[in-house]
Design a protein around this motif. Structure first.
Motif, PDB file in Angstrom:
ATOM      1  N   GLU A  34     -13.265   9.850   5.359  1.00 58.30           N
ATOM      2  CA  GLU A  34     -12.989  11.046   4.542  1.00 58.30           C
ATOM      3  C   GLU A  34     -13.332  10.792   3.073  1.00 58.30           C
ATOM      4  O   GLU A  34     -13.917  11.647   2.400  1.00 58.30           O
ATOM      5  CB  GLU A  34     -11.521  11.445   4.673  1.00 58.30           C
ATOM      6  CG  GLU A  34     -11.134  11.880   6.066  1.00 58.30           C
ATOM      7  CD  GLU A  34      -9.629  12.038   6.262  1.00 58.30           C
ATOM      8  OE1 GLU A  34      -9.209  12.447   7.363  1.00 58.30           O
ATOM      9  OE2 GLU A  34      -8.879  11.751   5.298  1.00 58.30           O
ATOM     10  N   SER A  68     -16.035  12.262  -0.452  1.00 58.60           N
ATOM     11  CA  SER A  68     -15.313  12.829  -1.583  1.00 58.60           C
ATOM     12  C   SER A  68     -16.013  12.578  -2.913  1.00 58.60           C
ATOM     13  O   SER A  68     -16.963  11.798  -3.008  1.00 58.60           O
ATOM     14  CB  SER A  68     -13.904  12.234  -1.650  1.00 58.60           C
ATOM     15  OG  SER A  68     -13.958  10.890  -2.102  1.00 58.60           O
ATOM     16  N   SER A  77      -6.789  10.439   0.618  1.00 58.92           N
ATOM     17  CA  SER A  77      -7.884  11.369   0.895  1.00 58.92           C
ATOM     18  C   SER A  77      -7.426  12.804   1.150  1.00 58.92           C
ATOM     19  O   SER A  77      -8.263  13.709   1.165  1.00 58.92           O
ATOM     20  CB  SER A  77      -8.687  10.877   2.110  1.00 58.92           C
ATOM     21  OG  SER A  77      -7.850  10.803   3.263  1.00 58.92           O
ATOM     22  N   ARG A  78      -6.136  12.999   1.332  1.00 57.10           N
ATOM     23  CA  ARG A  78      -5.662  14.347   1.690  1.00 57.10           C
ATOM     24  C   ARG A  78      -4.641  14.839   0.667  1.00 57.10           C
ATOM     25  O   ARG A  78      -4.564  14.325  -0.434  1.00 57.10           O
ATOM     26  CB  ARG A  78      -5.067  14.323   3.108  1.00 57.10           C
ATOM     27  CG  ARG A  78      -6.028  13.746   4.144  1.00 57.10           C
ATOM     28  CD  ARG A  78      -5.350  13.485   5.484  1.00 57.10           C
ATOM     29  NE  ARG A  78      -6.153  12.569   6.294  1.00 57.10           N
ATOM     30  CZ  ARG A  78      -5.731  11.990   7.410  1.00 57.10           C
ATOM     31  NH1 ARG A  78      -4.507  12.231   7.869  1.00 57.10           N
ATOM     32  NH2 ARG A  78      -6.514  11.159   8.072  1.00 57.10           N
ATOM     33  N   THR A  79      -3.865  15.835   1.049  1.00 50.17           N
ATOM     34  CA  THR A  79      -2.881  16.395   0.127  1.00 50.17           C
ATOM     35  C   THR A  79      -1.565  15.627   0.212  1.00 50.17           C
ATOM     36  O   THR A  79      -1.348  14.829   1.129  1.00 50.17           O
ATOM     37  CB  THR A  79      -2.602  17.874   0.449  1.00 50.17           C
ATOM     38  OG1 THR A  79      -1.938  17.954   1.729  1.00 50.17           O
ATOM     39  CG2 THR A  79      -3.879  18.692   0.493  1.00 50.17           C
ATOM     40  N   HIS A  94      -6.503  19.875  -5.119  1.00 53.64           N
ATOM     41  CA  HIS A  94      -7.019  18.806  -4.264  1.00 53.64           C
ATOM     42  C   HIS A  94      -8.515  18.995  -4.014  1.00 53.64           C
ATOM     43  O   HIS A  94      -9.291  18.029  -4.057  1.00 53.64           O
ATOM     44  CB  HIS A  94      -6.267  18.777  -2.924  1.00 53.64           C
ATOM     45  CG  HIS A  94      -6.813  17.756  -1.969  1.00 53.64           C
ATOM     46  ND1 HIS A  94      -7.669  18.092  -0.941  1.00 53.64           N
ATOM     47  CD2 HIS A  94      -6.653  16.411  -1.898  1.00 53.64           C
ATOM     48  CE1 HIS A  94      -7.997  16.996  -0.267  1.00 53.64           C
ATOM     49  NE2 HIS A  94      -7.402  15.970  -0.819  1.00 53.64           N
ATOM     50  N   ILE A 129      -9.503   7.246   7.047  1.00 51.85           N
ATOM     51  CA  ILE A 129      -9.441   7.735   5.669  1.00 51.85           C
ATOM     52  C   ILE A 129     -10.670   7.320   4.863  1.00 51.85           C
ATOM     53  O   ILE A 129     -11.109   8.064   3.983  1.00 51.85           O
ATOM     54  CB  ILE A 129      -8.144   7.285   4.954  1.00 51.85           C
ATOM     55  CG1 ILE A 129      -8.007   5.765   4.912  1.00 51.85           C
ATOM     56  CG2 ILE A 129      -6.934   7.921   5.594  1.00 51.85           C
ATOM     57  CD1 ILE A 129      -6.824   5.306   4.076  1.00 51.85           C
ATOM     58  N   ASP A 180       0.301  16.609   3.396  1.00 58.51           N
ATOM     59  CA  ASP A 180      -0.235  15.879   4.553  1.00 58.51           C
ATOM     60  C   ASP A 180       0.392  14.489   4.653  1.00 58.51           C
ATOM     61  O   ASP A 180       0.771  14.033   5.735  1.00 58.51           O
ATOM     62  CB  ASP A 180      -1.758  15.736   4.442  1.00 58.51           C
ATOM     63  CG  ASP A 180      -2.490  17.049   4.654  1.00 58.51           C
ATOM     64  OD1 ASP A 180      -1.945  17.924   5.340  1.00 58.51           O
ATOM     65  OD2 ASP A 180      -3.605  17.184   4.113  1.00 58.51           O
ATOM     66  N   TYR A 181       0.497  13.827   3.508  1.00 58.50           N
ATOM     67  CA  TYR A 181       1.058  12.470   3.499  1.00 58.50           C
ATOM     68  C   TYR A 181       2.545  12.493   3.838  1.00 58.50           C
ATOM     69  O   TYR A 181       3.027  11.648   4.610  1.00 58.50           O
ATOM     70  CB  TYR A 181       0.837  11.828   2.126  1.00 58.50           C
ATOM     71  CG  TYR A 181       1.195  10.363   2.079  1.00 58.50           C
ATOM     72  CD1 TYR A 181       0.354   9.400   2.630  1.00 58.50           C
ATOM     73  CD2 TYR A 181       2.381   9.935   1.496  1.00 58.50           C
ATOM     74  CE1 TYR A 181       0.677   8.051   2.594  1.00 58.50           C
ATOM     75  CE2 TYR A 181       2.714   8.580   1.447  1.00 58.50           C
ATOM     76  CZ  TYR A 181       1.856   7.652   2.005  1.00 58.50           C
ATOM     77  OH  TYR A 181       2.192   6.316   1.967  1.00 58.50           O
TER      78      TYR A 181
END
Length: 573
Positions: free
Chosen positions: A468, A472, A496-498, A270, A465, A501-502
């Motif tokens: 974030e 990126s 935007s995250r792992t 990630h 998001i 996380d989702y």
């Protein structure tokens, strides 16, 4: 048809052909997962799956070009509840993936719910009836004789059309003038013999990187039109021998551990696709450069053309072992000039025309136009095109402003650059089914329930998001990608995250996120979040801990054996 079964356990039959509790648009991975959860989690069989093509599989039915395969390991690119021990390769090919999906559909008897060759033209929410009216057109010639168009009324509507659905034609003057053979990668014509032909391929992304090595071996000459180069890392694919397949089949714990290791490894990347300054990103760039130089030794002229000038992760990273070597072939030419136009005979690049027999369009899909070309109208007559005039956005990528009793899978900001999308889809399916449960339960009791996300909550989530994503690699101004709206640069497709996380975010439904109305609204108003749970697939125990545990068990066993032996000596000594 359903005998004594209570609604909604009764499948849709002849008499209620145009009525259903749930309508699912699309019979790909998302649609199948949603249908399975409807059966398993909600004991609901009163649903219809609408599929515009003649078979299920979604993108894995549409994309059958030469070399088509997945860039995620097979054991990870599959449902957690239907892991397949029989994969023949570490990276699965298109035909094997499609066979897997068909097998899953057969196991759960989903074919009975699918209406093939049935395209959705429009879907409109009826504020008075509190139901969706989905208009379809029948594509099959014989089926159309029974009725070419009709409308289905449902309590809930699910979009499972995905992001890689409608092929994108290149914005090049004269694209319709070519008189040779032209085909899009997602509409490959296997009846056409490409052997010995002079071929041009427009595009050099992940799809082109799979097609090029396969057709280069057969065509007379191949010109690769590259707009911008891509980061390419080794694939290291291999076959899975029978003894390993038997191990995965008869020792499922080993298979589960392999999948967990794969997820851990992919999650660790990630940082590479999100933060170009991270050590992981720098390592990946070095791997790519070393890979290119090793496969194209002493060719600095090609290095200059094939090495990207943007951060790794800004565009989709290509995983391939046979892409770079293609450029050493005598019958392959790399063209980096700008395409001026397409003519009847070929392609004009920087003012010079080259004639071709075949033009292959590896130009991707209309990704930022979610649900195109379906005409969607929500509450108060608001159209989805007006709601998303500045780009798609949805609460958790699942529910949309002014679209009541609606959910979508693989929606805005849920695409990944580092892991398996199926891990996201399963979380979305569970979440949507939690909403469906309340809607059909209300109807079962003769009541009504309307669920739609609060506009303020959608905006808060989207602002969070987007903030974030702006930091990126996806936002790198040095590259264009299908992740973002061309005009504004807004990143509408990626998460935007792992994955973890989702999954945690969607592990419960917070009813305060939604505006609730109807006679059953009071039941949920003020209620605590409904916990759904999630599939925990990442490693929970390290190999070091397992090793220490094994040693401890062994030590206990040895000690017990020694004590038993010593006791025997005392009795008989």
């Amino acid at each position: 048809m359903g005998g004594d079964m209570p609604w909604p356990q009764v499948p849709v039959g002849n008499k209620d052909h145009t009525e259903a509790a749930v309508v699912i648009i699309g019979a790909g991975i998302s649609g199948l997962c949603t249908a399975i959860d409807l059966i398993k989690r909600n004991n609901c069989r009163n649903f219809i799956i609408l599929e515009k093509s003649g078979g299920l599989g979604g993108t894995w039915r549409d994309n059958k070009y030469p070399g088509c395969c997945c860039d995620v390991w097979s054991h990870l690119y599959s449902f957690s509840f239907e892991q397949n021990p029989e994969w023949t390769r570490e990276y699965p090919g298109q035909e094997e993936i499609l066979q897997y999906l068909m097998g899953v559909a057969q196991k759960y008897e989903l074919y009975r719910y699918v209406r093939f060759n049935t395209a959705v033209e429009s879907a409109k929410w009826d504020d008075a009836e509190k139901k969706w009216k989905t208009k379809v057109s029948v594509q099959g010639a014989k089926d159309a004789e029974f009725g070419s168009t009709y409308t289905i009324t449902s309590d809930f509507l699910v979009s499972a059309v995905g992001q890689l659905n409608v092929p994108k034609m290149p914005d090049i003057p004269g694209v319709d003038e070519f008189r040779g053979k032209m085909m899009h990668s997602a509409r490959w014509d296997w009846s056409y013999d490409i052997r010995g032909k002079k071929v041009a391929i427009i595009g050099n992304g992940a799809t082109a990187a799979q097609i090029i090595p396969e057709i280069a071996k057969e065509v007379g000459h191949l010109t690769i039109h590259q707009r911008t180069p891509n980061w390419v890392i080794p694939r290291l694919d291999s076959s899975i021998p029978p003894w390993k397949r038997n191990l995965y089949k008869y020792m499922p714990l080993i298979r589960h551990r392999k999948r967990a290791d794969m997820m851990d490894y992919r999650e660790s990347f990630h940082a590479a696709v999100f933060d170009n300054a991270s050590a992981t990103a720098q390592f990946m760039e070095k791997v790519s450069k070393d890979h290119m130089r090793a496969q194209l030794p002493d060719r600095p002229d090609l290095w200059e053309k094939l090495e990207p000038k943007y951060s790794i992760g800004c565009k989709r990273v290509i995983i391939s072992d046979d892409y770079f070597p293609v450029f050493l072939r005598d019958n392959v030419r790399l063209e980096t000039g700008k395409i001026d136009k397409i003519t009847e005979k070929g392609i004009v690049t920087d003012g010079k025309e080259e004639e071709y027999d075949v033009i292959v369009l590896a130009t991707g899909f209309r990704t930022v136009e979610f649900m195109h070309p379906i005409d969607i109208t929500g509450s108060a007559g608001r159209t989805l095109s007006s709601i998303w005039k500045e780009g798609g956005q949805a609460l958790y990528g699942v529910t949309v402003e002014s679209l009541p009793n609606f959910g979508m899978l693989y929606g805005p900001n849920t695409n990944l650059g580092h892991n398996s999308i199926i891990l996201m889809i399963e979380a979305q399916s569970k979440y949507i089914n939690a909403l469906i449960k309340e809607v059909i339960e209300a109807r079962r009791k003769g009541r009504t329930l309307v669920i739609q996300p609060k506009v303020k909550r959608i905006q808060e989530f989207n602002d969070e998001i987007q903030s974030e994503l702006e930091r990126s690699s996806f936002a790198d101004p040095n590259c264009n990608s299908w992740y973002k709206v061309k005009e504004s640069g807004k990143i509408t497709n990626n998460w935007s995250r792992t994955v973890v996380d989702y999954q945690k975010l969607l592990s419960s439904v917070d009813w305060s996120d939604y505006d609730l109305s109807g006679s059953s609204a009071e039941k949920l108003a003020g209620q605590k979040p409904t916990y759904i749970g999630r599939v925990v697939e990442e490693s929970q125990v390290s190999y070091k801990t397992m090793g220490l545990a094994a040693l401890s068990f062994a030590a206990v066993g040895i000690a017990a054996a020694l004590r038993q032996k010593q006791a025997g000596r005392l009795r008989f000594g």
